[in-house]
Design a protein around this motif. Structure first.
Motif, PDB file in Angstrom:
ATOM      1  N   GLY A 151      -9.780  -1.871   9.187  1.00 46.17           N
ATOM      2  CA  GLY A 151      -9.751  -1.622   7.755  1.00 46.17           C
ATOM      3  C   GLY A 151      -9.209  -0.262   7.367  1.00 46.17           C
ATOM      4  N   VAL A 152      -8.425   0.378   8.253  1.00 47.64           N
ATOM      5  CA  VAL A 152      -7.821   1.684   7.974  1.00 47.64           C
ATOM      6  C   VAL A 152      -6.306   1.517   7.843  1.00 47.64           C
ATOM      7  CG1 VAL A 152      -7.442   4.030   8.863  1.00 47.64           C
ATOM      8  CG2 VAL A 152      -9.646   2.892   9.238  1.00 47.64           C
ATOM      9  N   ASP A 153      -5.732   2.060   6.788  1.00 49.03           N
ATOM     10  CA  ASP A 153      -4.287   1.998   6.594  1.00 49.03           C
ATOM     11  C   ASP A 153      -3.602   2.798   7.695  1.00 49.03           C
ATOM     12  OD1 ASP A 153      -1.663   2.017   5.778  1.00 49.03           O
ATOM     13  OD2 ASP A 153      -2.032   2.992   3.847  1.00 49.03           O
ATOM     14  N   PRO A 154      -2.805   2.161   8.561  1.00 46.10           N
ATOM     15  CA  PRO A 154      -2.165   2.900   9.653  1.00 46.10           C
ATOM     16  C   PRO A 154      -0.964   3.721   9.194  1.00 46.10           C
ATOM     17  CG  PRO A 154      -1.485   0.619   9.733  1.00 46.10           C
ATOM     18  CD  PRO A 154      -2.513   0.719   8.620  1.00 46.10           C
ATOM     19  N   GLU A 155      -0.514   3.486   7.960  1.00 41.71           N
ATOM     20  CA  GLU A 155       0.637   4.193   7.389  1.00 41.71           C
ATOM     21  C   GLU A 155       1.913   3.947   8.189  1.00 41.71           C
ATOM     22  OE1 GLU A 155      -0.398   8.265   6.563  1.00 41.71           O
ATOM     23  OE2 GLU A 155      -2.291   7.702   5.607  1.00 41.71           O
ATOM     24  N   LEU A 156       1.930   2.863   8.924  1.00 45.90           N
ATOM     25  CA  LEU A 156       3.132   2.340   9.575  1.00 45.90           C
ATOM     26  C   LEU A 156       3.175   0.851   9.265  1.00 45.90           C
ATOM     27  CD1 LEU A 156       3.016   4.064  13.100  1.00 45.90           C
ATOM     28  CD2 LEU A 156       4.488   4.679  11.174  1.00 45.90           C
ATOM     29  N   ASP A 157       4.374   0.293   9.213  1.00 46.41           N
ATOM     30  CA  ASP A 157       4.539  -1.102   8.820  1.00 46.41           C
ATOM     31  C   ASP A 157       4.964  -1.958  10.000  1.00 46.41           C
ATOM     32  OD1 ASP A 157       5.009  -3.509   7.600  1.00 46.41           O
ATOM     33  OD2 ASP A 157       6.681  -2.824   6.357  1.00 46.41           O
ATOM     34  N   PHE A 158       4.055  -2.795  10.473  1.00 44.01           N
ATOM     35  CA  PHE A 158       4.364  -3.733  11.554  1.00 44.01           C
ATOM     36  C   PHE A 158       4.288  -5.174  11.065  1.00 44.01           C
ATOM     37  CE2 PHE A 158       2.808   0.059  13.852  1.00 44.01           C
ATOM     38  CZ  PHE A 158       3.951   0.323  14.592  1.00 44.01           C
ATOM     39  N   SER A 159       4.493  -5.370   9.770  1.00 42.93           N
ATOM     40  CA  SER A 159       4.409  -6.713   9.193  1.00 42.93           C
ATOM     41  C   SER A 159       5.558  -7.605   9.635  1.00 42.93           C
ATOM     42  CB  SER A 159       4.376  -6.635   7.662  1.00 42.93           C
ATOM     43  OG  SER A 159       5.572  -6.069   7.160  1.00 42.93           O
ATOM     44  N   PHE A 160       6.600  -7.008  10.211  1.00 39.72           N
ATOM     45  CA  PHE A 160       7.741  -7.782  10.701  1.00 39.72           C
ATOM     46  C   PHE A 160       7.825  -7.657  12.223  1.00 39.72           C
ATOM     47  CE2 PHE A 160       8.950  -3.558   9.605  1.00 39.72           C
ATOM     48  CZ  PHE A 160      10.016  -3.166  10.403  1.00 39.72           C
ATOM     49  N   MET A 161       6.698  -7.850  12.889  1.00 40.25           N
ATOM     50  CA  MET A 161       6.597  -7.642  14.333  1.00 40.25           C
ATOM     51  C   MET A 161       7.622  -8.436  15.146  1.00 40.25           C
ATOM     52  SD  MET A 161       4.709  -5.731  16.360  1.00 40.25           S
ATOM     53  CE  MET A 161       3.013  -5.567  15.766  1.00 40.25           C
ATOM     54  N   PRO A 162       7.883  -9.718  14.856  1.00 37.61           N
ATOM     55  CA  PRO A 162       8.881 -10.427  15.670  1.00 37.61           C
ATOM     56  C   PRO A 162      10.256  -9.748  15.640  1.00 37.61           C
ATOM     57  CG  PRO A 162       7.564 -12.003  14.432  1.00 37.61           C
ATOM     58  CD  PRO A 162       7.181 -10.644  13.919  1.00 37.61           C
TER      59      PRO A 162
END
Length: 557
Positions: A293-304
């Protein structure tokens, strides 16, 4: 393995107890992230990246959201120098991104490094020298005082060249091989460097703690980091950074414990690439924060996409079990796991849950761009009814009755077991069609006509059997019951219709009807399904398929 006797503990504990980190339960905010993929990761490749690949990798790191990126060791080779100049001269570095360059604490290398960064809007010059007992004694053959002087002289030259250039470059210092250095001596060197730089609130210095060779358990590293954090000079104006390696396989754990111990920043790489066993895997560290539940401040929403580009640029493979990113990390083959996931997903839909609590899935696969239909429930000979039912419902809108799921589960397992392979969703659906919809080995119903009578409905049924057609009539309290009675009469069979359910395939008015029928006789059960635009026709089709399966299971000719 008697050679274990050759090894001994190569680390030193802090001179004072440093255990406050152990009272904390989680990392509460994202650290400053610094990617070292283009330096530490690149130098570990069998074939280092080309200039074009480096530029594209740099753009990928920007898309992920890194604000600090180590772009190389520009004094080490012409390729690295050219890469940095390409980024600067082509204005490829966003204004809110800082590039970091690495240099040994040697004058000619430092001067070459400053030539390379000329024109960079935001830059960190990262200077290092080895401080460990082994390096001092075996490599440099220098005393503590001489090693400290190397660090201080390097720090002075950085400050002098930055002042001459009129640039507010930030400085970073690493006591390389920190984990093999006495903590109090590493602290002495770091503080001596800080005395030179005199960091301020507006121009903070970075002290980086590199586990160049991971040689202790993560809790030991945490105590060392806490000791440094509590005793650094100018602490409010210093960013305490970690650079964990993974020689013991604990790079992620060491990163997390180091953050609990007071560190503000983590240097690492995507998927832990780096020399020997690699660096801390920033993907895992960041996603661990996300899962709490912590914002990692990096975007891995497009992991593939990240995985695909990483393979392309580095020629490295990603383990199918790599946390959060591997092809199989969300895949459930076990029947009990599949059943729990399927029920958990249904629970979420029914309860409209705010928080993610699905069994066996630490995060929602969709949050990293994965698909339930192909990535979560995977069907093979180990799978069960829950998984097969989930596949049919999620991919094809087929919501099997509970007991029907068991029969379908056994059918899919049987096919997978005999073919020795995993079944893709389309193949699972094909098993459903062949075993329970299209299955007519003994007979078929080619026509049905009905007449309303005072006592019910009369059905005239044409049965096609072994190339012959027979017409039989019977009365029932409904159309399906009338057809069933006609078939009982024709075959002289005793069975009970135990299940009849139906739903539409889709939400449109033109959607087809899907009917399910279960029949029992002589201790056996037969299941069938029918698909048709007409709901009545679909029910007859389902009954016909169910009876064929029942008669086959009973050995009826």
């Amino acid at each position: 393995m008697k050679n274990y006797q050759r090894y001994t503990k190569m680390f030193s504990m802090p001179p004072v107890r440093s255990m406050d980190w152990a009272e904390k339960t989680c990392v509460e905010k994202a650290p400053v992230w610094c990617s070292v993929d283009l330096r530490d990761g690149n130098q570990a490749l069998i074939e280092p990246m080309s200039l074009g690949q480096k530029v594209e990798f740099f753009k990928l790191l920007l898309k992920i959201g890194f604000k600090e990126i180590e772009v190389g060791f520009p004094a080490a080779s012409e390729t690295e120098y050219e890469f940095l100049r390409t980024l600067i001269e082509n204005d490829l570095i966003p204004d809110d991104v800082t590039v970091q360059v690495l240099t040994q604490a040697r004058e000619h290398i430092i001067r070459k490094t400053f030539e390379a960064i000329k024109g960079a809007k935001n830059a960190i010059v990262h200077v290092y020298n080895s401080t460990s007992v082994a390096q001092r004694e075996q490599v440099f053959k220098k005393s503590r005082e001489e090693i400290l002087k190397i660090a201080v002289d390097g720090a002075k030259l950085l400050k002098k060249l930055a002042d001459e250039a009129g640039e507010n470059y930030r400085f970073e210092y690493s006591p390389e091989s920190f984990t093999g250095t006495e903590p109090e001596y590493a602290l002495e060197v770091c503080n001596a460097v800080l005395d030179v730089w005199q960091p301020t609130k507006d121009r903070k210095a970075i002290i980086n703690i590199p586990a160049t060779v991971e040689n202790a358990m993560p809790h030991v590293f945490a105590q060392q980091v806490e000791y440094i954090s509590k005793n650094l000079k100018f602490r409010g104006n210093v960013v305490l950074s970690l650079h964990p390696h993974n020689d013991r396989g604990c790079g992620v754990a060491a990163s997390e414990m180091g953050l609990l111990a007071g560190a503000d920043r983590v240097e690492g790489t995507l998927f832990g690439n780096g020399e020997r066993t690699g660096n801390a895997d920033i993907v895992t560290v960041a996603m661990n924060l996300f899962s709490q539940g912590v914002d990692p401040e990096l975007d891995f929403s497009f992991m593939p996409e990240i995985c695909e580009k990483y393979r392309e640029f580095t020629q490295m493979e990603i383990s199918p079990r790599q946390p959060y990113a591997g092809a199989l990390v969300f895949a459930a083959f076990s029947g009990s796991h599949q059943d729990a996931i399927a029920k958990g997903m249904q629970w979420r839909r029914d309860k409209k849950c705010e928080f993610w609590t699905v069994p066996y899935l630490p995060i929602d696969p969709a949050d990293v761009g994965r698909e339930y239909q192909t990535d979560v429930i995977r069907i093979n000979s180990q799978s069960g009814k829950g998984g097969v039912g989930f596949i049919l419902q999620e991919n094809f809108g087929v919501n099997l009755p509970p007991k029907f799921k068991e029969a379908m589960g056994y059918a899919a397992k049987d096919v997978s077991d005999k073919t020795h392979k995993e079944l893709k969703p389309d193949e699972v659906y094909r098993v459903f069609l062949e075993r329970f919809v299209e299955n007519r080995p003994l007979f078929d119903v080619s026509e049905c006509h009905f007449k309303q009578l005072a006592g019910g409905i009369e059905a005239t049924v044409t049965v096609a059997e072994q190339g012959k057609k027979s017409v039989v009539q019977a009365v029932g309290n409904g159309r399906l019951d009338a057809v069933s009675n006609a078939l009982k009469k024709h075959f002289g069979a005793a069975y009970t219709l135990t299940t009849y359910e139906q739903h539409s395939l889709g939400e449109q008015s033109t959607s087809k009807a899907l009917s399910f029928v279960g029949v029992e006789g002589d201790g056996k059960t037969g299941w069938g399904a029918g698909i048709d635009e007409d709901i009545i026709q679909s029910s007859f089709e389902a009954l016909c398929a169910a009876l064929n399966n029942l008669f086959v299971s009973r050995g009826k000719d």
